[in-house]
Scaffold this motif. Structure first.
Motif, mmCIF file in Angstrom:
data_model
loop_
_atom_site.group_PDB
_atom_site.id
_atom_site.type_symbol
_atom_site.label_atom_id
_atom_site.label_comp_id
_atom_site.label_asym_id
_atom_site.label_seq_id
_atom_site.Cartn_x
_atom_site.Cartn_y
_atom_site.Cartn_z
ATOM 1 N N SER A 40 0.853 -1.192 0.000
ATOM 2 C CA SER A 40 0.000 0.000 0.000
ATOM 3 C C SER A 40 0.890 1.242 0.000
ATOM 4 N N THR A 41 0.257 2.399 -0.104
ATOM 5 C CA THR A 41 0.939 3.669 0.120
ATOM 6 C C THR A 41 0.976 3.945 1.624
ATOM 7 N N PRO A 42 1.791 4.904 2.068
ATOM 8 C CA PRO A 42 1.770 5.269 3.494
ATOM 9 C C PRO A 42 0.370 5.696 3.954
ATOM 10 N N HIS A 43 -0.381 6.345 3.069
ATOM 11 C CA HIS A 43 -1.711 6.825 3.429
ATOM 12 C C HIS A 43 -2.665 5.676 3.747
ATOM 13 N N GLN A 44 -2.458 4.526 3.121
ATOM 14 C CA GLN A 44 -3.346 3.385 3.333
ATOM 15 C C GLN A 44 -2.687 2.274 4.162
ATOM 16 N N GLY A 96 -3.140 3.497 -8.421
ATOM 17 C CA GLY A 96 -2.103 3.224 -9.394
ATOM 18 C C GLY A 96 -0.706 3.128 -8.817
ATOM 19 N N SER A 97 -0.419 3.885 -7.764
ATOM 20 C CA SER A 97 0.923 3.839 -7.170
ATOM 21 C C SER A 97 1.213 2.471 -6.579
ATOM 22 N N THR A 98 0.240 1.921 -5.848
ATOM 23 C CA THR A 98 0.430 0.613 -5.237
ATOM 24 C C THR A 98 0.447 -0.483 -6.286
ATOM 25 N N THR A 99 -0.444 -0.388 -7.268
ATOM 26 C CA THR A 99 -0.448 -1.358 -8.355
ATOM 27 C C THR A 99 0.890 -1.347 -9.080
ATOM 28 N N GLY A 100 1.429 -0.160 -9.315
ATOM 29 C CA GLY A 100 2.715 -0.047 -9.980
ATOM 30 C C GLY A 100 3.823 -0.726 -9.194
ATOM 31 N N LEU A 101 3.800 -0.581 -7.882
ATOM 32 C CA LEU A 101 4.816 -1.232 -7.053
ATOM 33 C C LEU A 101 4.697 -2.750 -7.157
ATOM 34 N N GLY A 102 3.470 -3.265 -7.104
ATOM 35 C CA GLY A 102 3.276 -4.705 -7.244
ATOM 36 C C GLY A 102 3.821 -5.222 -8.564
ATOM 37 N N LYS A 103 3.594 -4.454 -9.634
ATOM 38 C CA LYS A 103 4.098 -4.851 -10.947
ATOM 39 C C LYS A 103 5.628 -4.840 -10.979
ATOM 40 N N ALA A 104 6.211 -3.804 -10.391
ATOM 41 C CA ALA A 104 7.667 -3.685 -10.389
ATOM 42 C C ALA A 104 8.306 -4.828 -9.601
ATOM 43 N N VAL A 105 7.687 -5.204 -8.495
ATOM 44 C CA VAL A 105 8.185 -6.327 -7.703
ATOM 45 C C VAL A 105 8.066 -7.623 -8.507
ATOM 46 N N ALA A 106 6.922 -7.809 -9.168
ATOM 47 C CA ALA A 106 6.711 -9.016 -9.971
ATOM 48 C C ALA A 106 7.743 -9.124 -11.087
ATOM 49 N N LEU A 107 8.063 -8.011 -11.724
ATOM 50 C CA LEU A 107 9.020 -8.024 -12.816
ATOM 51 C C LEU A 107 10.399 -8.468 -12.337
ATOM 52 N N ARG A 108 10.749 -8.077 -11.113
ATOM 53 C CA ARG A 108 12.084 -8.383 -10.591
ATOM 54 C C ARG A 108 12.175 -9.733 -9.894
ATOM 55 N N THR A 109 11.047 -10.247 -9.448
ATOM 56 C CA THR A 109 11.075 -11.480 -8.654
ATOM 57 C C THR A 109 10.314 -12.644 -9.269
ATOM 58 N N GLY A 110 9.406 -12.350 -10.199
ATOM 59 C CA GLY A 110 8.573 -13.406 -10.774
ATOM 60 C C GLY A 110 7.401 -13.804 -9.899
#
Length: 353
Positions: A40-44, A96-110
């Motif tokens: 999540s973001t810090p706000h959530q 979108g910010s949190t979704t983007g982080l999830g995608k970035a993690v998936a790209l690097r870790t599978g």
């Protein structure tokens, strides 16, 4: 005569309705996973920690540092947390910010990823990742970026502030507008795009009047799903390029920038893609697509000028240069001087003609 086209159906599993968050434990298990890291973001942060607690043994923990434009440094910290906790999937809760982080993690870790959207960003339905480093935003498209499951729960959007509702919804409409004139568009996505614009444009004025209107919330989330699916199926064009430049290089807020730029990008492409722009107008219930988009944003109280978002007039030349240097495919050629004029109009907030 029907033009030739290529169509690939998105493989993402979608669960839509009210109360559907209850399906999350089963979805984690369906993927064969046992230790989900909730993002999540810090706000959530509170929502993320509560969700991790509710998941019990299926949660490895939470990470609440997601940030706008997906900074590479934040992704590196999240990957470190994944490894430290032994997480085997992620659950992104938010916009979108949190979704983007999830995608970035998936790209690097599978790792597999489940997204629970609480805004109308639509990026959860795409294999596209935009990330920033050293003041530049770059985009990448790969199937490894696409989430495995998206859970749309109308109940989670009922408390979304009206201002964020409006800008997030306009952001979603932008995805569908560009899909209608995309170089690799097709009839199926065209139908979804027009319906997505119609659903979202019809829901937003109702939500501006009453943010608790459950039927309007349902229509808006439905529209967001359609618009996001469009973005994930075709190439982005001028509008998204400009927003990526303004956000990644000048720090402008993502959804608000979409609100301002969309009418002007639509006007820029009007003569080069008349059929597509006519379909946008039809979905909006107006004769003038670009003017109609501007009027919709203004009527909803959304920003309509880049100056109001903090962009300096002195930055316009540099923004035009960056956008024209590596343009996305677009119906009308992307010329530096023409883009500079477009940005000047958007900076002042003029209604496009």
């Amino acid at each position: 005569m029907m033009d030739a086209f290529v169509y690939n159906a998105a493989p993402t599993r979608v669960i839509f309705g009210s109360g559907t968050l209850a399906a999350l434990p089963g979805e984690i298990e369906r993927l064969g996973r046992r230790r989900a890291l909730v993002l999540s973001t810090p706000h959530q942060r509170g929502e993320a920690e509560a969700l991790a607690a509710a998941l019990g043994g299926l949660a490895a923990g939470s990470f609440s540092e997601a940030a706008m434009h997906t900074p590479v440094a934040v992704t590196a910290a999240a990957v470190e947390r994944v490894r430290a906790l032994g997480a085997d999937c992620t659950v992104a809760v938010g916009g979108g910010s949190t979704t983007g982080l999830g995608k970035a993690v998936a790209l690097r870790t599978g790792l597999d990823q489940i997204v629970v959207p609480t805004t109308y960003a639509g990026s959860e339905m795409t294999p596209i990742l935009g990330q920033t480093e050293d003041g530049l935003k770059t985009t990448e498209r790969a199937e490894a970026i696409r989430p495995e499951t998206v859970i749309y729960d109308v109940d989670l959007t009922l408390s979304l502030p009206v201002a964020l509702t409006v800008t997030s919804g306009m952001n979603a409409i932008a995805h569908a507008v560009e899909a209608l004139y995309a170089r690799d568009g097709n009839p199926v996505i065209g139908l979804m795009a027009e319906e997505g614009i119609r659903a979202m444009a019809g829901a937003l004025p109702r939500l501006a009047a009453d943010g608790g209107d459950r039927a309007a919330r349902s229509d808006a989330l439905y529209g967001a799903w359609l618009c996001g699916t469009c973005l994930g199926a075709v190439e982005m064009a001028l509008h998204h390029k400009l927003c990526h430049v303004l956000g990644g290089s000048f720090g402008l807020p993502h959804a608000e920038t979409h609100c301002v730029v969309l009418p002007h990008a639509t006007a820029y492409n009007a003569e080069a893609a008349p059929d597509a722009v006519a379909r946008v107008a039809r979905a909006l219930g107006t004769r003038d697509a670009a003017g109609g988009l501007h009027d919709l944003a203004r009527g909803l109280g959304a920003p309509t000028a880049l100056a109001a978002l903090g962009l300096r007039e002195a930055d316009l030349d540099r923004a035009a240069e960056i956008a024209a240097a590596r343009p996305y495919p677009n119906p009308r050629p992307v010329a530096r001087d023409a883009i500079r004029r477009l940005l000047g109009e958007a900076w002042q907030g003029r209604r496009p003609i």
